[in-house]
Motif scaffolding. Sequence first.
Motif, PDB file in Angstrom:
ATOM      1  N   GLN A 113       0.787  -1.238   0.071  1.00  0.00           N
ATOM      2  CA  GLN A 113      -0.051   0.043   0.031  1.00  0.00           C
ATOM      3  C   GLN A 113       0.742   1.194  -0.098  1.00  0.00           C
ATOM      4  OE1 GLN A 113      -3.401  -0.158  -0.558  1.00  0.00           O
ATOM      5  NE2 GLN A 113      -2.974  -2.254  -0.575  1.00  0.00           N
ATOM      6  N   ALA A 114       2.085   1.185   0.583  1.00  0.00           N
ATOM      7  CA  ALA A 114       2.919   2.315   0.844  1.00  0.00           C
ATOM      8  C   ALA A 114       3.939   2.301  -0.749  1.00  0.00           C
ATOM      9  CB  ALA A 114       4.066   2.230   2.006  1.00  0.00           C
ATOM     10  N   GLY A 115       3.834   1.491  -1.459  1.00  0.00           N
ATOM     11  CA  GLY A 115       4.492   1.332  -2.841  1.00  0.00           C
ATOM     12  C   GLY A 115       5.958   1.006  -2.315  1.00  0.00           C
ATOM     13  N   ILE A 116       6.072   0.359  -1.543  1.00  0.00           N
ATOM     14  CA  ILE A 116       7.742  -0.041  -0.843  1.00  0.00           C
ATOM     15  C   ILE A 116       7.914  -1.611  -1.241  1.00  0.00           C
ATOM     16  CG2 ILE A 116       9.403  -0.297   1.033  1.00  0.00           C
ATOM     17  CD1 ILE A 116       8.805   2.591  -0.164  1.00  0.00           C
ATOM     18  N   PRO A 117       8.922  -1.908  -1.677  1.00  0.00           N
ATOM     19  CA  PRO A 117       9.411  -3.395  -1.902  1.00  0.00           C
ATOM     20  C   PRO A 117       9.548  -4.067  -0.582  1.00  0.00           C
ATOM     21  CG  PRO A 117      10.723  -1.977  -3.326  1.00  0.00           C
ATOM     22  CD  PRO A 117      10.223  -1.124  -2.442  1.00  0.00           C
ATOM     23  N   VAL A 118       8.998  -5.458  -0.415  1.00  0.00           N
ATOM     24  CA  VAL A 118       8.976  -5.999   0.706  1.00  0.00           C
ATOM     25  C   VAL A 118       9.458  -7.505   0.562  1.00  0.00           C
ATOM     26  CG1 VAL A 118       6.829  -6.420   0.549  1.00  0.00           C
ATOM     27  CG2 VAL A 118       7.798  -6.808   2.953  1.00  0.00           C
ATOM     28  N   PHE A 119      10.308  -8.157   1.445  1.00  0.00           N
ATOM     29  CA  PHE A 119      10.979  -9.492   1.375  1.00  0.00           C
ATOM     30  C   PHE A 119      10.768  -9.952   2.624  1.00  0.00           C
ATOM     31  CE2 PHE A 119      14.306  -6.573  -0.755  1.00  0.00           C
ATOM     32  CZ  PHE A 119      13.543  -6.464  -1.982  1.00  0.00           C
ATOM     33  N   PRO A 120       9.459 -11.038   2.668  1.00  0.00           N
ATOM     34  CA  PRO A 120       8.931 -11.540   3.762  1.00  0.00           C
ATOM     35  C   PRO A 120       9.776 -13.092   3.776  1.00  0.00           C
ATOM     36  CG  PRO A 120       7.398 -11.682   2.073  1.00  0.00           C
ATOM     37  CD  PRO A 120       8.321 -10.728   1.529  1.00  0.00           C
ATOM     38  N   GLY A 121      10.037 -13.213   5.059  1.00  0.00           N
ATOM     39  CA  GLY A 121      11.010 -14.724   5.363  1.00  0.00           C
ATOM     40  C   GLY A 121      10.024 -15.714   5.425  1.00  0.00           C
ATOM     41  N   GLY A 122      10.805 -17.064   5.071  1.00  0.00           N
ATOM     42  CA  GLY A 122      10.081 -18.118   5.236  1.00  0.00           C
ATOM     43  C   GLY A 122      11.127 -19.190   4.600  1.00  0.00           C
ATOM     44  N   LEU A 123      10.615 -20.297   5.005  1.00  0.00           N
ATOM     45  CA  LEU A 123      11.728 -21.492   4.807  1.00  0.00           C
ATOM     46  C   LEU A 123      10.869 -22.696   3.880  1.00  0.00           C
ATOM     47  CD1 LEU A 123      14.400 -22.622   4.927  1.00  0.00           C
ATOM     48  CD2 LEU A 123      13.830 -23.850   6.955  1.00  0.00           C
ATOM     49  N   THR A 124       9.600 -22.974   4.355  1.00  0.00           N
ATOM     50  CA  THR A 124       8.876 -24.141   3.772  1.00  0.00           C
ATOM     51  C   THR A 124       8.235 -23.643   2.660  1.00  0.00           C
ATOM     52  OG1 THR A 124       6.672 -23.632   5.018  1.00  0.00           O
ATOM     53  CG2 THR A 124       8.356 -25.056   6.168  1.00  0.00           C
ATOM     54  N   PRO A 125       7.807 -24.534   1.511  1.00  0.00           N
ATOM     55  CA  PRO A 125       7.134 -24.029   0.334  1.00  0.00           C
ATOM     56  C   PRO A 125       5.674 -23.228   0.691  1.00  0.00           C
ATOM     57  CG  PRO A 125       7.719 -26.351  -0.140  1.00  0.00           C
ATOM     58  CD  PRO A 125       8.139 -25.820   1.329  1.00  0.00           C
ATOM     59  N   THR A 126       5.166 -23.864   1.815  1.00  0.00           N
ATOM     60  CA  THR A 126       3.750 -23.302   2.332  1.00  0.00           C
ATOM     61  C   THR A 126       4.263 -21.722   2.594  1.00  0.00           C
ATOM     62  OG1 THR A 126       2.678 -25.261   2.942  1.00  0.00           O
ATOM     63  CG2 THR A 126       1.854 -23.327   3.862  1.00  0.00           C
ATOM     64  N   GLU A 127       5.028 -21.407   3.541  1.00  0.00           N
ATOM     65  CA  GLU A 127       5.415 -20.048   4.052  1.00  0.00           C
ATOM     66  C   GLU A 127       5.884 -19.178   2.922  1.00  0.00           C
ATOM     67  OE1 GLU A 127       7.107 -21.315   8.440  1.00  0.00           O
ATOM     68  OE2 GLU A 127       8.509 -21.148   6.722  1.00  0.00           O
ATOM     69  N   LEU A 128       6.664 -19.718   2.011  1.00  0.00           N
ATOM     70  CA  LEU A 128       7.107 -18.993   0.800  1.00  0.00           C
ATOM     71  C   LEU A 128       6.031 -18.571  -0.117  1.00  0.00           C
ATOM     72  CD1 LEU A 128      10.551 -20.865   0.292  1.00  0.00           C
ATOM     73  CD2 LEU A 128      10.410 -18.539   1.437  1.00  0.00           C
ATOM     74  N   HIS A 129       5.265 -19.490  -0.538  1.00  0.00           N
ATOM     75  CA  HIS A 129       4.152 -19.182  -1.391  1.00  0.00           C
ATOM     76  C   HIS A 129       2.999 -18.187  -0.958  1.00  0.00           C
ATOM     77  CE1 HIS A 129       0.037 -19.954  -3.110  1.00  0.00           C
ATOM     78  NE2 HIS A 129       0.785 -20.008  -4.391  1.00  0.00           N
ATOM     79  N   ARG A 130       2.887 -18.244   0.625  1.00  0.00           N
ATOM     80  CA  ARG A 130       1.943 -17.454   1.109  1.00  0.00           C
ATOM     81  C   ARG A 130       2.569 -15.996   1.178  1.00  0.00           C
ATOM     82  NH1 ARG A 130       0.767 -16.672   7.668  1.00  0.00           N
ATOM     83  NH2 ARG A 130      -1.508 -16.026   7.510  1.00  0.00           N
ATOM     84  N   GLY A 131       3.837 -15.801   1.289  1.00  0.00           N
ATOM     85  CA  GLY A 131       4.337 -14.375   1.099  1.00  0.00           C
ATOM     86  C   GLY A 131       4.219 -14.096  -0.200  1.00  0.00           C
ATOM     87  N   TRP A 132       4.490 -14.894  -1.330  1.00  0.00           N
ATOM     88  CA  TRP A 132       4.381 -14.528  -2.666  1.00  0.00           C
ATOM     89  C   TRP A 132       3.125 -14.070  -3.138  1.00  0.00           C
ATOM     90  CZ3 TRP A 132       7.646 -12.750  -6.263  1.00  0.00           C
ATOM     91  CH2 TRP A 132       7.348 -12.639  -7.474  1.00  0.00           C
ATOM     92  N   ALA A 133       2.012 -14.957  -2.612  1.00  0.00           N
ATOM     93  CA  ALA A 133       0.650 -14.659  -2.744  1.00  0.00           C
ATOM     94  C   ALA A 133       0.106 -13.512  -2.498  1.00  0.00           C
ATOM     95  CB  ALA A 133      -0.028 -15.998  -2.495  1.00  0.00           C
ATOM     96  N   ALA A 134       0.668 -13.351  -1.196  1.00  0.00           N
ATOM     97  CA  ALA A 134       0.229 -11.875  -0.494  1.00  0.00           C
ATOM     98  C   ALA A 134       0.839 -10.747  -1.414  1.00  0.00           C
ATOM     99  CB  ALA A 134       0.841 -11.889   0.724  1.00  0.00           C
ATOM    100  N   GLY A 135       1.700 -10.605  -2.199  1.00  0.00           N
ATOM    101  CA  GLY A 135       2.142  -9.703  -3.063  1.00  0.00           C
ATOM    102  C   GLY A 135       3.763  -9.097  -2.721  1.00  0.00           C
ATOM    103  N   ALA A 136       4.364 -10.004  -2.117  1.00  0.00           N
ATOM    104  CA  ALA A 136       5.883  -9.987  -1.962  1.00  0.00           C
ATOM    105  C   ALA A 136       6.732  -9.664  -2.991  1.00  0.00           C
ATOM    106  CB  ALA A 136       6.668 -11.148  -1.010  1.00  0.00           C
ATOM    107  N   SER A 137       7.744  -8.481  -3.090  1.00  0.00           N
ATOM    108  CA  SER A 137       8.464  -8.342  -4.182  1.00  0.00           C
ATOM    109  C   SER A 137       9.338  -9.477  -4.595  1.00  0.00           C
ATOM    110  CB  SER A 137       9.252  -7.128  -3.889  1.00  0.00           C
ATOM    111  OG  SER A 137       8.535  -6.019  -3.651  1.00  0.00           O
ATOM    112  N   ALA A 138       9.958 -10.231  -3.328  1.00  0.00           N
ATOM    113  CA  ALA A 138      10.689 -11.223  -3.511  1.00  0.00           C
ATOM    114  C   ALA A 138      10.542 -12.069  -2.161  1.00  0.00           C
ATOM    115  CB  ALA A 138      12.035 -11.148  -3.906  1.00  0.00           C
ATOM    116  N   VAL A 139      10.625 -13.371  -2.098  1.00  0.00           N
ATOM    117  CA  VAL A 139      10.628 -13.862  -0.782  1.00  0.00           C
ATOM    118  C   VAL A 139      11.851 -14.280  -0.346  1.00  0.00           C
ATOM    119  CG1 VAL A 139       8.202 -14.930  -1.075  1.00  0.00           C
ATOM    120  CG2 VAL A 139      10.180 -16.064  -1.721  1.00  0.00           C
ATOM    121  N   LYS A 140      12.267 -14.193   1.089  1.00  0.00           N
ATOM    122  CA  LYS A 140      13.465 -14.352   1.669  1.00  0.00           C
ATOM    123  C   LYS A 140      13.581 -15.831   2.174  1.00  0.00           C
ATOM    124  CE  LYS A 140      14.691 -13.000   5.951  1.00  0.00           C
ATOM    125  NZ  LYS A 140      15.297 -12.256   6.932  1.00  0.00           N
TER     126      LYS A 140
END
Length: 228
Positions: A113-140
């Motif tokens: 919403q602020a127009g700022i890139p965000v890299f949420p962290g995760g390790l499992t496929p479920t966590e990483l897909h959740r961050g990506w599906a939420a709109g992450a610029s890239a997942v950590k």
Amino acid sequence: MSTQLSNAIQRVPVPELLSANPVVAVLRAAHASEYAPVIEALVAGGVNNIELTLSTRGVFELLAEICEQFDGRAQIGVGTVTTAPEARQAIASGARFIVTPVTDPEIVDACVQAGIPVFPGGLTPTELHRGWAAGASAVKVFPASQVGAGYLKDLRGPFPQIQVIPSGGVGVAEAIEWIKAGAVAVSVGGPLVGDAFKGGDLSALTERARTLQLAVRAARDEAVSAGN
């Protein structure tokens, strides 16, 4: 910074500076007042994407000053963000990107919403897909040392579009392997920073930064040629 629509998901693109120079230096110190000389040394070596972690005291108090000091020379982001209010406060103080150790869609949404890139962290496929599906610029992928660069190929099977930045236990050799595997960037802390916050030679830090960013850029060029 504008957002773009991808598969009906709002997503802020990975910053051009990070795409051009795919190394993020992760800084942890006793207090944020120690950051400036280390950032100067990193920038002198060509590493200009800097993550200031909230596990360091004084980050919020000094963030605006640091962002202003390095404006035009470095892209200052904030890491170890664990709540949406922390993300908003960092953005309000001038952070150019946000990094989290967890997958929290509320943090991702606050950044989008602020127009700022965000890299949420995760390790499992479920966590990483959740961050990506939420709109992450890239997942950590964190901690990256637990899986290795081959993990990216496995992730790209079910998630071919996912953009990945490994973090945690990434040294020069590991950084090269992750970039060759197709990571958009790498986050490097201790192996790059070394003893810089303990009175170490800052000129040596500049040389480590120069060596790392040249190696990573060469690996990226190789990855692009290979189609990764």
